[in-house]
Design an enzyme around this catalytic site. Structure first.
Site, PDB file in Angstrom:
ATOM      1  N   HIS A 152      33.484  40.095  39.684  1.00  0.00           N
ATOM      2  CA  HIS A 152      34.847  40.497  39.346  1.00  0.00           C
ATOM      3  C   HIS A 152      34.940  41.229  38.004  1.00  0.00           C
ATOM      4  O   HIS A 152      35.793  40.903  37.181  1.00  0.00           O
ATOM      5  CB  HIS A 152      35.764  39.267  39.307  1.00  0.00           C
ATOM      6  CG  HIS A 152      35.910  38.578  40.626  1.00  0.00           C
ATOM      7  ND1 HIS A 152      36.352  37.282  40.755  1.00  0.00           N
ATOM      8  CD2 HIS A 152      35.673  39.015  41.888  1.00  0.00           C
ATOM      9  CE1 HIS A 152      36.368  36.952  42.039  1.00  0.00           C
ATOM     10  NE2 HIS A 152      35.965  37.990  42.746  1.00  0.00           N
TER      11      HIS A 152
HETATM   12  C1  LIG Z   1      29.444  41.463  46.409  1.00  0.00           C
HETATM   13  C2  LIG Z   1      30.896  41.457  46.036  1.00  0.00           C
HETATM   14  C3  LIG Z   1      31.711  40.419  46.490  1.00  0.00           C
HETATM   15  C4  LIG Z   1      33.064  40.398  46.145  1.00  0.00           C
HETATM   16  N1  LIG Z   1      33.870  39.459  46.726  1.00  0.00           N
HETATM   17  C5  LIG Z   1      35.204  39.571  46.574  1.00  0.00           C
HETATM   18  C6  LIG Z   1      36.083  38.761  47.331  1.00  0.00           C
HETATM   19  O1  LIG Z   1      35.666  37.956  48.163  1.00  0.00           O
HETATM   20  N2  LIG Z   1      37.422  38.922  47.136  1.00  0.00           N
HETATM   21  C7  LIG Z   1      37.923  39.800  46.232  1.00  0.00           C
HETATM   22  O2  LIG Z   1      39.145  39.879  46.079  1.00  0.00           O
HETATM   23  N3  LIG Z   1      37.107  40.572  45.494  1.00  0.00           N
HETATM   24  C8  LIG Z   1      35.770  40.509  45.678  1.00  0.00           C
HETATM   25  N4  LIG Z   1      34.947  41.349  45.011  1.00  0.00           N
HETATM   26  C9  LIG Z   1      35.528  42.233  43.988  1.00  0.00           C
HETATM   27  C10 LIG Z   1      36.353  43.380  44.541  1.00  0.00           C
HETATM   28  O3  LIG Z   1      35.812  43.857  45.756  1.00  0.00           O
HETATM   29  C11 LIG Z   1      36.437  44.481  43.490  1.00  0.00           C
HETATM   30  O4  LIG Z   1      37.040  43.956  42.322  1.00  0.00           O
HETATM   31  C12 LIG Z   1      37.265  45.670  43.929  1.00  0.00           C
HETATM   32  O5  LIG Z   1      36.797  46.163  45.157  1.00  0.00           O
HETATM   33  C13 LIG Z   1      37.199  46.748  42.840  1.00  0.00           C
HETATM   34  O6  LIG Z   1      37.899  47.864  43.265  1.00  0.00           O
HETATM   35  P1  LIG Z   1      37.912  49.192  42.419  1.00  0.00           P
HETATM   36  O7  LIG Z   1      38.997  50.020  43.022  1.00  0.00           O
HETATM   37  O8  LIG Z   1      38.022  48.900  40.990  1.00  0.00           O
HETATM   38  O9  LIG Z   1      36.477  49.893  42.595  1.00  0.00           O
HETATM   39  P2  LIG Z   1      35.353  49.777  43.712  1.00  0.00           P
HETATM   40  O10 LIG Z   1      35.976  49.286  44.982  1.00  0.00           O
HETATM   41  O11 LIG Z   1      34.218  49.036  43.153  1.00  0.00           O
HETATM   42  O12 LIG Z   1      34.904  51.248  44.030  1.00  0.00           O
HETATM   43  C14 LIG Z   1      34.410  52.238  43.175  1.00  0.00           C
HETATM   44  C15 LIG Z   1      34.040  53.416  44.074  1.00  0.00           C
HETATM   45  O13 LIG Z   1      33.930  54.589  43.290  1.00  0.00           O
HETATM   46  C16 LIG Z   1      32.746  55.273  43.651  1.00  0.00           C
HETATM   47  N5  LIG Z   1      32.304  56.009  42.460  1.00  0.00           N
HETATM   48  C17 LIG Z   1      31.976  55.478  41.284  1.00  0.00           C
HETATM   49  N6  LIG Z   1      31.653  56.448  40.401  1.00  0.00           N
HETATM   50  C18 LIG Z   1      31.792  57.620  41.049  1.00  0.00           C
HETATM   51  C19 LIG Z   1      31.605  58.970  40.672  1.00  0.00           C
HETATM   52  N7  LIG Z   1      31.214  59.301  39.435  1.00  0.00           N
HETATM   53  N8  LIG Z   1      31.812  59.941  41.600  1.00  0.00           N
HETATM   54  C20 LIG Z   1      32.212  59.612  42.856  1.00  0.00           C
HETATM   55  N9  LIG Z   1      32.411  58.338  43.268  1.00  0.00           N
HETATM   56  C21 LIG Z   1      32.210  57.353  42.370  1.00  0.00           C
HETATM   57  C22 LIG Z   1      31.792  54.157  44.038  1.00  0.00           C
HETATM   58  O14 LIG Z   1      30.711  54.620  44.816  1.00  0.00           O
HETATM   59  C23 LIG Z   1      32.713  53.217  44.791  1.00  0.00           C
HETATM   60  O15 LIG Z   1      32.830  53.570  46.148  1.00  0.00           O
HETATM   61  C24 LIG Z   1      33.598  41.409  45.308  1.00  0.00           C
HETATM   62  C25 LIG Z   1      32.789  42.449  44.863  1.00  0.00           C
HETATM   63  C26 LIG Z   1      31.453  42.492  45.234  1.00  0.00           C
HETATM   64  C27 LIG Z   1      30.597  43.628  44.768  1.00  0.00           C
END
Ligand SMILES: Cc1cc2nc3c(=O)[nH]c(=O)nc-3n(C[C@H](O)[C@H](O)[C@H](O)COP(=O)(O)OP(=O)(O)OC[C@H]3O[C@@H](n4cnc5c(N)ncnc54)[C@H](O)[C@@H]3O)c2cc1C
Length: 546
Positions: A474
């Site tokens: 997280h």
């Molecule tokens: C293994 C795991 C288990 C988890 N379990 C849970 C759970 O059970 N419940 C829950 O609520 N949360 C869980 N989480 C946490 C939750 O999924 C994340 O907090 C949330 O998805 C984050 O969302 P975000 O929009 O910040 O970015 P993310 O969803 O992490 O996405 C970032 C995206 O941006 C892309 N990206 C990054 N840099 C670039 C760039 N320079 N150019 C182009 N693309 C780029 C990446 O490839 C990725 O696809 C878990 C996370 C993981 C990894």
């Protein structure tokens, strides 16, 4: 995926098909008025284990869909490097996460507002949680139906979970059937972002619907390497797709949704960050912003392992081919059974000190046991229960280690660097042991394998946490929202001091929410989209009269 010519122009460029980025891509193209480019460093989400909830365990070491980050050696965790999986695929981490749907506490958001972020109190964000949601149990004051994010119950009760919930009640923790309702405190079953036994990532919920729209171009396998500026105005993005560097221009805004590690990395690569670090790597400083990459927060979990008296755990199914095939067949025929479970089955939220207003600890109850995440399950009946401190005081950072966008940044959460965090973890482990010692649970425990009965004193428990503690995945707050000088974005998620540039993902959380972070990231996407559209609508008459 769309073939987008070099130098193409769009109204909005979204960087990262993340939990939040997919929401933006959908909402900003909904009216048909805006052209949107969505850039994603990873590929499509066709991998079969993405869509089967239990397959989450198979994605921990899959470089096709996961950035496979690691922290720097963590000083307070015996210098261990902690894995930091992150989705690198359409849907971002929502395509590889544990599916638990937990929004956090009402007080988390009220605290964000108290910190000076107008419009982010619980009453302000609740409509966005409800708008996103398609709640299996139906709509009520706290839940919505008909939204793009499916939320469902676990498919059936399990005797060990029933025992855990009963034991929690025997220990004085009330039963709670909705951790996202009026109050979070209590023990019960988690809900999942799933529907009919399939994962409901934001790629499934938001992008599938939007990708047919003529005004959305999605380019996967495209790594944004730099944001382009004209003075203090973001005008476009440079990205690398299949080894070729291209540029796209935004007439409206550039929206950074790369998540808590990659968003600050991209800002730093673009010249926004701590000036000294940028100069060390030969990057021209556009703005000296020490807050970019600072304030990294993450939840640390300490897993206690138990040998079970009865062969009713997932170990007993997965380790016997006949049971394994039966579980597979059941899933194929009815979309039910073990393959539908996420990263926790049951759980609990409680307070380690009576004077606290809200829970400071979350328990994840798992009906299997293994030495590490994604590892082979033990050959004997076993289960695990983890404690997780919900509001850590420890703060870390994300910093580039190179001016090459392909080189992962340094990630240092500095877990347990605050004494208060150590105290809470010790208290949480003791409280968990009290629950496990209640009659309802005791009959299922043949042995506490880890930390083990010889580990009794506070120092022993803390030593166990330092030796085995790991992330709950997280990470947040590396582009923190706020009004103080170190804050990176303001309450409308605009990068402070810049025009037409916003960060919209988990990195903007002022403090990590007291729960799992996906639901909050989706809410941030929903609210961010609304703010962008409101600002565009306010500017439209001015543009016409100019
Ligand atoms: C293994 C795991 C288990 C988890 N379990 C849970 C759970 O059970 N419940 C829950 O609520 N949360 C869980 N989480 C946490 C939750 O999924 C994340 O907090 C949330 O998805 C984050 O969302 P975000 O929009 O910040 O970015 P993310 O969803 O992490 O996405 C970032 C995206 O941006 C892309 N990206 C990054 N840099 C670039 C760039 N320079 N150019 C182009 N693309 C780029 C990446 O490839 C990725 O696809 C878990 C996370 C993981 C990894």
């Amino acid at each position: 995926m769309a073939a987008v010519p070099d130098q193409a122009r769009f109204d909005y460029i979204v960087i990262g098909a993340s939990s939040a980025g997919c929401v933006l891509a959908n909402r900003l193209t909904q009216s048909g008025r805006h052209r949107v480019l969505l850039l994603e460093a990873g590929g499509h989400d066709h991998h079969i284990w993405i869509h089967i909830p239990l397959g989450y365990g198979k994605l921990f070491d899959n470089a096709k869909v996961n950035w496979l980050y690691k922290t720097e050696p963590e000083p307070e965790l015996n210098n261990r490097q902690i894995i930091q999986p992150r989705g690198k695929v359409l849907g971002g981490s929502s395509s590889i996460n544990g599916l638990l749907y937990v929004r956090g506490q009402h007080a988390d958001y009220d605290h964000w507002r108290q910190l000076g972020n107008a419009g982010w109190g619980f009453a302000d964000v609740l409509p966005y949680f409800r708008r996103a949601e398609d709640q299996e149990r139906g709509a009520d004051e706290f839940h919505g139906t008909g939204g793009p994010l499916a939320v469902s119950n676990v498919c059936e009760p399990h005797p060990l979970c029933e025992a855990f919930i009963e034991a929690a009640q025997q220990a004085g923790i009330p039963r709670n059937d909705d951790f996202n309702g009026a109050t979070q405190e209590g023990a019960g079953y988690f809900q999942l972002t799933a529907k009919n036994g399939r994962r409901w990532s934001t790629a499934v919920g938001y992008l599938r619907q939007a990708r047919r729209r003529h005004n959305l171009a999605i380019v996967s396998d495209a790594l944004a390497s730099r944001i382009l500026f004209s003075g203090r105005r973001a005008v476009g993005v440079q990205y690398v797709a299949h080894g070729i560097t291209r540029t796209a221009y935004a007439d409206g805004e550039v929206l950074v949704s790369g998540g808590a590690f990659n968003s600050p990395q991209l800002l730093q690569l673009s010249g926004l960050g701590p000036a000294k670090i940028l100069r060390d790597f030969g990057i021209d400083v556009v703005a000296d912003m020490p807050g970019v990459g600072a304030d990294l927060q993450d939840h640390l979990q300490i897993r206690m392992q138990y040998r079970c008296t009865e062969p009713i755990t997932m170990n007993d199914v997965i380790n016997h081919w006949r049971h394994r095939y039966a579980a597979g067949l059941r899933y194929i025929m009815s979309r039910k059974g073990l393959l539908t479970i996420g990263a926790g089955y049951a759980g609990a939220f409680f307070r380690t000190r009576p004077e606290l207003a809200t829970p400071d600890v979350q328990i994840h109850f798992l009906i299997f046991s293994a030495d590490t995440a994604g590892a082979v399950l033990h050959a004997f009946p076993g289960f695990m229960v983890s404690v997780c401190q919900l509001r850590p005081d420890s703060r870390g950072f994300v910093r580039i280690k190179s001016n090459d966008p392909h080189v992962p940044p340094a990630i240092q959460p500095r877990y347990l660097s605050a004494r208060s965090d150590c105290d809470t973890v010790i208290a949480a482990m003791k409280a968990l042991r009290r629950i496990m010692d209640e009659p309802a649970m005791r009959r299922y425990i043949a042995q506490e394998r880890a930390p083990g009965e010889r580990c009794t004193g506070d120092a022993d428990l803390l030593a166990f946490a330092r030796e085995t503690g790991t992330t709950v995945y997280h990470p947040t707050s590396t582009c923190r929202m706020g009004s103080d000088p170190a804050a990176v974005v303001d309450e409308r998620l605009r990068v402070r001091g810049f025009e037409r540039l916003r960060v919209i993902d988990a990195s903007i959380m002022p403090t990590v929410v007291s729960g799992n972070t996906n639901a909050a990231a989706v809410m941030i996407g929903e609210k961010g989209a609304d703010m962008i559209l409101q600002d565009a609508a306010a500017l439209a008459p001015l543009a016409m009269s100019a």
